[in-house]
Design a protein around this motif. Structure first.
Motif, short mmCIF file in Angstrom:
data_model
loop_
_atom_site.label_atom_id
_atom_site.label_comp_id
_atom_site.label_asym_id
_atom_site.label_seq_id
_atom_site.Cartn_x
_atom_site.Cartn_y
_atom_site.Cartn_z
N ARG A 87 68.13 66.86 -4.13
CA ARG A 87 67.09 67.85 -3.86
C ARG A 87 67.03 68.24 -2.38
O ARG A 87 66.58 69.33 -2.03
CB ARG A 87 65.72 67.31 -4.30
N ALA A 88 67.46 67.32 -1.52
CA ALA A 88 67.45 67.62 -0.08
C ALA A 88 68.52 68.63 0.30
O ALA A 88 68.36 69.35 1.30
CB ALA A 88 67.64 66.34 0.71
N MET A 89 69.59 68.69 -0.48
CA MET A 89 70.74 69.52 -0.12
C MET A 89 70.37 70.99 0.12
O MET A 89 70.66 71.52 1.21
CB MET A 89 71.80 69.40 -1.22
N PRO A 90 69.69 71.70 -0.81
CA PRO A 90 69.39 73.11 -0.53
C PRO A 90 68.36 73.31 0.57
O PRO A 90 68.46 74.29 1.32
CB PRO A 90 68.88 73.62 -1.89
N VAL A 91 67.37 72.40 0.70
CA VAL A 91 66.35 72.62 1.73
C VAL A 91 66.90 72.30 3.12
O VAL A 91 66.41 72.85 4.12
CB VAL A 91 65.06 71.82 1.45
N ILE A 92 67.90 71.42 3.21
CA ILE A 92 68.57 71.22 4.50
C ILE A 92 69.25 72.51 4.92
O ILE A 92 69.16 72.95 6.08
CB ILE A 92 69.58 70.07 4.41
N MET A 93 69.90 73.18 3.97
CA MET A 93 70.61 74.41 4.29
C MET A 93 69.64 75.54 4.65
O MET A 93 69.87 76.28 5.63
CB MET A 93 71.50 74.84 3.12
N THR A 94 68.56 75.70 3.90
CA THR A 94 67.60 76.75 4.25
C THR A 94 66.83 76.39 5.52
O THR A 94 66.43 77.27 6.29
CB THR A 94 66.61 77.01 3.09
N GLY A 95 66.63 75.08 5.76
CA GLY A 95 66.02 74.65 7.02
C GLY A 95 66.90 75.01 8.21
O GLY A 95 66.41 75.47 9.25
N LEU A 96 68.21 74.81 8.06
CA LEU A 96 69.14 75.22 9.11
C LEU A 96 69.09 76.73 9.31
O LEU A 96 69.16 77.23 10.44
CB LEU A 96 70.56 74.81 8.73
N SER A 97 68.97 77.46 8.21
CA SER A 97 68.91 78.92 8.27
C SER A 97 67.72 79.37 9.13
O SER A 97 67.86 80.22 10.02
CB SER A 97 68.80 79.49 6.86
N VAL A 98 66.56 78.79 8.86
CA VAL A 98 65.36 79.16 9.62
C VAL A 98 65.47 78.68 11.07
O VAL A 98 65.09 79.40 12.00
CB VAL A 98 64.11 78.57 8.94
N ALA A 99 66.00 77.47 11.28
CA ALA A 99 66.08 76.89 12.62
C ALA A 99 67.00 77.70 13.53
O ALA A 99 66.68 77.93 14.70
CB ALA A 99 66.56 75.44 12.54
N VAL A 100 68.15 78.12 13.02
CA VAL A 100 69.09 78.90 13.84
C VAL A 100 68.46 80.22 14.26
O VAL A 100 68.59 80.66 15.42
CB VAL A 100 70.41 79.13 13.07
N ALA A 101 67.76 80.86 13.35
CA ALA A 101 67.10 82.12 13.70
C ALA A 101 65.99 81.88 14.73
O ALA A 101 65.81 82.67 15.66
CB ALA A 101 66.53 82.77 12.44
N PHE A 102 65.23 80.80 14.55
CA PHE A 102 64.18 80.46 15.52
C PHE A 102 64.76 80.31 16.92
O PHE A 102 64.16 80.73 17.91
CB PHE A 102 63.50 79.15 15.12
N LYS A 103 65.92 79.69 17.02
CA LYS A 103 66.55 79.47 18.32
C LYS A 103 66.87 80.79 19.01
O LYS A 103 66.96 80.86 20.24
CB LYS A 103 67.85 78.67 18.14
N THR A 104 67.07 81.85 18.22
CA THR A 104 67.37 83.15 18.79
C THR A 104 66.11 84.01 18.90
O THR A 104 66.20 85.22 19.11
CB THR A 104 68.43 83.87 17.92
#
Length: 414
Positions: A87-104
């Protein structure tokens, strides 16, 4: 003059970590109190049931069910742990998605739509290519790459309108989310892949394993028997490590963060802010699409198209994961595991007590609410007070400022 070292607990990184941990602890404590009050106020649960619910909130991942006497039993539960990893697998990926955008400096609330487009393309590829003619492993790779590409292209849309039309990315993401939901519904409603195996079910896009396509277990099924876990969690961790290296060790990562810090200053320094905004949203979309592909290519999940007349929760769950991780890609791994653990605890509450699993949603909401106030928590931890500048005497005011020795060099050396 020797500079004093900042105490470990006062350093910025330590304070940020403590603020996230404090958010989690307060959320669990408040959730535990809610469980306690609900149990004591419900005659079907009672004091004993409230005590069991409280223990499950804090240690449900270690529950092995009930013993012969009906009491809760405890120990390592490989099925629970394996399902948590899955269950952690997809939320890790969407968490990375949000985090990378936040960094920019961007708020990627479009992860649900990017997740949906990755779902659609990866499933179409996995189910349409005959594995009798093409090796199943190659089909799996093509489906994963297709999901990544679909998410990236969908992420580009709000990036483009932000970069060239200066339209707020939040508004653009919300619109693309619902467009994606309707596109996926339209495509799968009349799809040839419906009812491939079980004609008693209508509207299903079935497991990719029916076409012989499934993510390899890589021995994890032996470590966690009875669970859904597969090698996808390892791929998600590799993505997180790759994003950490990209954002912190490469020129591209520096440029992305520079645009996030100050778009106009980055442009003045010769960095293409428009290109980096579009690229950041494309990377974010690719990560969300990869999360969807990894989830549905696992071979033991079914896609029910009518549920996507609403938006998938995995896309939105990436936001609290990124917040708790402070947008650190490595931290996203642990935040994603924590969120998945809460989901497993919710199932344990439902299966072993009279509580329903949605009480864990209340706990998650409290943690998310507190993480949004992380700056306030950080200020509290640092004990930050307004510093009053010392008063200058007449002699001090007239004296020229002393230049530190290390800064006395000319402007050419600076």
């Amino acid at each position: 003059m020797k500079q004093e070292k900042t105490p470990l607990l006062r350093r910025e990184g330590s304070v940020k970590l403590l603020s996230s941990l404090l958010s989690i602890v307060i959320g669990l404590v408040v959730g535990g109190l809610i469980v306690l009050f609900v149990g004591l106020g419900n005659s079907e649960i009672g004091a004993d049931g409230a005590g069991e619910g409280l223990r499950l909130i804090f240690a449900g991942i270690l529950s092995t069910g009930r013993d012969a006497s009906g009491a809760l039993s405890w120990g390592f539960n490989p099925t629970n742990v394996g399902n948590m990893l899955f269950r952690a697998m997809p939320v890790i990926m969407t968490g990375l998605s949000v985090a990378v955008a936040f960094k920019t400096g961007l708020f990627n609330i479009g992860a649900p739509g990017q997740y949906l487009m990755g779902t659609m393309v990866s499933l179409v590829i996995a189910l349409s290519i005959d594995t009798a003619a093409v090796p199943a492993g190659l089909v799996w790779v093509l489906a994963l790459l297709g999901g990544i590409a679909a998410g990236a292209l969908w992420g580009c849309i709000p990036g483009l309108v932000k970069a060239f039309l200066n339209i707020n990315e939040v508004l653009a993401c919300i619109m693309t989310n619902w467009i994606a939901a309707n596109v996926v519904t339209w495509i799968f409603d009349g799809s040839a892949f419906r009812n491939m195996v079980e004609n008693t079910k209508s509207g299903y896009i079935y497991k990719t394993s029916f076409n012989g396509v499934a993510t390899p277990k890589l021995g994890l099924d032996k470590l966690f028997p009875g669970s859904q876990v597969n090698g996808g969690i390892l791929i998600a961790i590799l993505f997180a490590v790759a994003m950490y290296i990209l954002m912190n060790k490469t020129t591209l990562g520096f440029e992305l963060k520079a645009c996030g810090a100050n778009r106009h200053a980055a442009r003045y320094a010769g960095i293409s802010d428009k290109r980096n905004i579009v690229l950041s949203m494309a990377i974010a979309g690719a990560l969300a699409g990869a999360g969807a592909a990894l989830y549905y290519l696992s071979g033991n999940t079914e896609f029910f198209w009518t549920t996507y007349q609403s938006l998938p929760a995995e896309g939105f769950n990436g936001i609290p994961v990124a917040l708790l991780a402070l947008n650190n890609p490595i931290g996203v791994i642990f935040a994603g595991l924590f969120m998945a653990m809460l989901n497993i605890i919710g199932l344990q509450l439902t299966n072993l007590t009279a509580y329903n699993e949605f009480i864990t949603d209340v706990i998650i909401a409290i943690i998310v609410y507190l993480s949004a106030f992380s700056l306030v928590i950080r200020m509290f931890l640092m004990g930050r007070k307004r510093k009053v500048p010392p008063k200058l005497g007449a002699d001090d005011a007239a004296a020229p400022a002393k230049i530190p020795a290390e800064n006395e060099k000319g402007g050419d050396d600076a």
